[in-house]
Design a protein around this motif. Structure first.
Motif, PDB file in Angstrom:
ATOM      1  N   PHE A 125      38.866  41.674  25.718  1.00  0.00           N
ATOM      2  CA  PHE A 125      37.910  42.363  24.861  1.00  0.00           C
ATOM      3  C   PHE A 125      38.337  42.443  23.398  1.00  0.00           C
ATOM      4  O   PHE A 125      37.589  42.945  22.565  1.00  0.00           O
ATOM      5  CB  PHE A 125      37.674  43.786  25.391  1.00  0.00           C
ATOM      6  CG  PHE A 125      37.250  43.813  26.833  1.00  0.00           C
ATOM      7  CD1 PHE A 125      36.004  43.320  27.215  1.00  0.00           C
ATOM      8  CD2 PHE A 125      38.096  44.294  27.819  1.00  0.00           C
ATOM      9  CE1 PHE A 125      35.619  43.327  28.541  1.00  0.00           C
ATOM     10  CE2 PHE A 125      37.720  44.309  29.149  1.00  0.00           C
ATOM     11  CZ  PHE A 125      36.473  43.819  29.516  1.00  0.00           C
ATOM     12  N   SER A 127      41.466  43.261  20.322  1.00  0.00           N
ATOM     13  CA  SER A 127      42.098  44.473  19.797  1.00  0.00           C
ATOM     14  C   SER A 127      42.378  44.245  18.328  1.00  0.00           C
ATOM     15  O   SER A 127      43.493  43.936  17.930  1.00  0.00           O
ATOM     16  CB  SER A 127      43.392  44.795  20.558  1.00  0.00           C
ATOM     17  OG  SER A 127      44.023  45.934  20.028  1.00  0.00           O
ATOM     18  N   SER A 241      31.451  50.209  14.360  1.00  0.00           N
ATOM     19  CA  SER A 241      32.381  50.556  15.429  1.00  0.00           C
ATOM     20  C   SER A 241      33.249  51.757  15.037  1.00  0.00           C
ATOM     21  O   SER A 241      33.633  52.564  15.882  1.00  0.00           O
ATOM     22  CB  SER A 241      33.270  49.356  15.783  1.00  0.00           C
ATOM     23  OG  SER A 241      34.203  49.079  14.747  1.00  0.00           O
ATOM     24  N   TYR A 242      33.542  51.874  13.747  1.00  0.00           N
ATOM     25  CA  TYR A 242      34.368  52.987  13.270  1.00  0.00           C
ATOM     26  C   TYR A 242      33.654  54.316  13.497  1.00  0.00           C
ATOM     27  O   TYR A 242      34.255  55.298  13.953  1.00  0.00           O
ATOM     28  CB  TYR A 242      34.666  52.804  11.774  1.00  0.00           C
ATOM     29  CG  TYR A 242      35.404  53.955  11.142  1.00  0.00           C
ATOM     30  CD1 TYR A 242      36.788  54.058  11.240  1.00  0.00           C
ATOM     31  CD2 TYR A 242      34.711  54.947  10.433  1.00  0.00           C
ATOM     32  CE1 TYR A 242      37.467  55.122  10.654  1.00  0.00           C
ATOM     33  CE2 TYR A 242      35.383  56.015   9.849  1.00  0.00           C
ATOM     34  CZ  TYR A 242      36.763  56.093   9.963  1.00  0.00           C
ATOM     35  OH  TYR A 242      37.433  57.155   9.397  1.00  0.00           O
ATOM     36  N   ALA A 244      30.870  54.766  15.484  1.00  0.00           N
ATOM     37  CA  ALA A 244      30.328  54.916  16.839  1.00  0.00           C
ATOM     38  C   ALA A 244      31.417  55.096  17.889  1.00  0.00           C
ATOM     39  O   ALA A 244      31.127  55.511  19.016  1.00  0.00           O
ATOM     40  CB  ALA A 244      29.463  53.710  17.190  1.00  0.00           C
ATOM     41  N   GLY A 245      32.657  54.773  17.538  1.00  0.00           N
ATOM     42  CA  GLY A 245      33.739  54.885  18.506  1.00  0.00           C
ATOM     43  C   GLY A 245      33.654  53.840  19.605  1.00  0.00           C
ATOM     44  O   GLY A 245      34.075  54.071  20.738  1.00  0.00           O
ATOM     45  N   VAL A 246      33.116  52.664  19.260  1.00  0.00           N
ATOM     46  CA  VAL A 246      32.952  51.552  20.204  1.00  0.00           C
ATOM     47  C   VAL A 246      33.898  50.434  19.794  1.00  0.00           C
ATOM     48  O   VAL A 246      34.127  50.226  18.599  1.00  0.00           O
ATOM     49  CB  VAL A 246      31.482  51.052  20.189  1.00  0.00           C
ATOM     50  CG1 VAL A 246      31.304  49.843  21.088  1.00  0.00           C
ATOM     51  CG2 VAL A 246      30.542  52.178  20.599  1.00  0.00           C
ATOM     52  N   PRO A 247      34.487  49.695  20.750  1.00  0.00           N
ATOM     53  CA  PRO A 247      35.370  48.573  20.394  1.00  0.00           C
ATOM     54  C   PRO A 247      34.715  47.635  19.389  1.00  0.00           C
ATOM     55  O   PRO A 247      33.531  47.302  19.515  1.00  0.00           O
ATOM     56  CB  PRO A 247      35.613  47.885  21.742  1.00  0.00           C
ATOM     57  CG  PRO A 247      35.503  48.992  22.737  1.00  0.00           C
ATOM     58  CD  PRO A 247      34.416  49.888  22.210  1.00  0.00           C
ATOM     59  N   SER A 248      35.486  47.208  18.412  1.00  0.00           N
ATOM     60  CA  SER A 248      34.935  46.417  17.313  1.00  0.00           C
ATOM     61  C   SER A 248      34.319  45.097  17.778  1.00  0.00           C
ATOM     62  O   SER A 248      33.261  44.691  17.298  1.00  0.00           O
ATOM     63  CB  SER A 248      36.025  46.142  16.275  1.00  0.00           C
ATOM     64  OG  SER A 248      37.169  45.566  16.879  1.00  0.00           O
ATOM     65  N   THR A 250      32.927  44.311  20.609  1.00  0.00           N
ATOM     66  CA  THR A 250      31.636  44.581  21.245  1.00  0.00           C
ATOM     67  C   THR A 250      30.567  44.857  20.203  1.00  0.00           C
ATOM     68  O   THR A 250      29.449  44.330  20.280  1.00  0.00           O
ATOM     69  CB  THR A 250      31.754  45.793  22.186  1.00  0.00           C
ATOM     70  OG1 THR A 250      32.756  45.520  23.171  1.00  0.00           O
ATOM     71  CG2 THR A 250      30.430  46.084  22.870  1.00  0.00           C
ATOM     72  N   MET A 251      30.902  45.669  19.206  1.00  0.00           N
ATOM     73  CA  MET A 251      29.914  46.029  18.199  1.00  0.00           C
ATOM     74  C   MET A 251      29.548  44.847  17.312  1.00  0.00           C
ATOM     75  O   MET A 251      28.395  44.721  16.883  1.00  0.00           O
ATOM     76  CB  MET A 251      30.451  47.180  17.339  1.00  0.00           C
ATOM     77  CG  MET A 251      29.398  47.790  16.409  1.00  0.00           C
ATOM     78  SD  MET A 251      27.885  48.304  17.282  1.00  0.00           S
ATOM     79  CE  MET A 251      28.521  49.679  18.259  1.00  0.00           C
ATOM     80  N   LEU A 254      26.975  42.992  19.209  1.00  0.00           N
ATOM     81  CA  LEU A 254      25.721  43.749  19.260  1.00  0.00           C
ATOM     82  C   LEU A 254      24.976  43.670  17.924  1.00  0.00           C
ATOM     83  O   LEU A 254      23.743  43.574  17.899  1.00  0.00           O
ATOM     84  CB  LEU A 254      25.999  45.203  19.629  1.00  0.00           C
ATOM     85  CG  LEU A 254      26.418  45.452  21.080  1.00  0.00           C
ATOM     86  CD1 LEU A 254      26.748  46.926  21.291  1.00  0.00           C
ATOM     87  CD2 LEU A 254      25.326  45.005  22.045  1.00  0.00           C
TER      88      LEU A 254
END
Length: 282
Positions: A125, A127, A241-242, A244-248, A250-251, A254
């Motif tokens: 995913f 990092s 992502s920063y 929303a707190g979602v992995p970068s 993935t965002m 999206l």
């Protein structure tokens, strides 16, 4: 404005923003050739194949995992090209057998022996915040290499992409061009692996190029549009992502998918017809 500038006060975000934008640009640029050649499945398959080399290298020298994964990916790409040309096996079948088997091998090795290097989750995913200075240097180097390859071999790539038979008759070494493209593709996937991850890198190879195709009939403009779109997806995805707190990774994908929907609605059937066509008006 203060809200937008707040993340830039953190060094890790500045680094992440640079890496995400550069990764998007790199995948957007090389993705044009993948999409126009009808090789979207190749990008998906190679990302999985490289994961096999990534896992296998953990057993011998984890610190050199990038070299092992890169060589594995290049070998897989060349094997697929060779098998497709010299046998009756179709490209999709060759990709399915070689790349999915490599991915399964990687999962098995991780499950059996674990890892002393980058984690399983990071490989799958991405990092972006954990990327090292060496990986950033590698990403920059691959980006320069890819750009140089596209600029120096622009006409040969254009010709072999749209009419390989005529290109061969005209003196273009199509086999060598295709092999070089596969090597560059493998390096691009490897360089962005730790940013977006195996499961998402294929999407960013395809989305910017498809969106660019819906916007123009010109091959030259498509290269530019796709590179800019990839850059914007990386930049905006990192910002979102920063908050929303979602992995970068993935965002980033999206954001690209959302942009695809917007452009599709704006262009309608015209955009769909363009994205389905492979002719060039450069």
């Amino acid at each position: 404005m203060e809200t937008l500038l707040e993340p830039l006060s953190y060094a890790f975000f500045q680094k992440g923003l640079f890496v995400a934008s550069l990764s998007g640009a790199l995948l957007g640029l090389i993705g044009v050739y993948i999409v126009l050649r009808g090789m979207s499945y190749m990008g998906h398959g190679l990302s999985h194949s490289i994961f096999g080399g990534f896992a296998a290298m953990q057993l011998f020298a984890a610190q050199f995992y990038a070299i092992g994964a890169g060589l594995w990916g290049i070998a897989s790409a060349l094997a697929i090209t060779t098998i497709t040309k010299r046998s009756r096996v179709g490209a999709d079948a060759a990709i399915g057998v070689i790349t999915i088997a490599s991915f399964a091998l990687g999962v098995a090795l991780f499950a059996k022996f674990g890892t002393s290097g980058p984690s399983f989750e990071n490989a799958l995913f991405g990092s972006i915040l954990g990327i090292s200075t060496g990986q950033i240097v590698g990403l920059v180097a691959v980006s320069f290499l890819t750009t140089g390859f596209v600029l120096l071999r622009y006409r040969a790539l254009l010709f072999s992409t749209f009419d390989p038979d005529v290109a061969a008759v005209s003196g273009v070494n199509v086999g060598r061009i295709e092999a070089a493209l596969m090597v560059v593709l493998s390096l691009a996937i490897l360089a962005t692996l730790t940013v977006i991850g195996v499961t998402l890198v294929a999407a960013m190879l395809v989305i910017p190029a498809v969106v660019a195709r819906m916007l123009t009939d010109s091959f030259g403009r498509m290269l530019g549009y796709s590179t800019v779109i990839g850059t914007l997806c990386g930049l905006i995805g990192m910002y979102v992502s920063y908050y929303a707190g979602v992995p970068s990774g993935t965002m980033i994908v999206l954001v690209g998918a959302a942009l695809f929907i917007v452009v599709l609605l704006a262009t309608g059937g015209r955009g769909l017809r363009r994205s389905a066509g492979l002719d060039s008006h450069s």
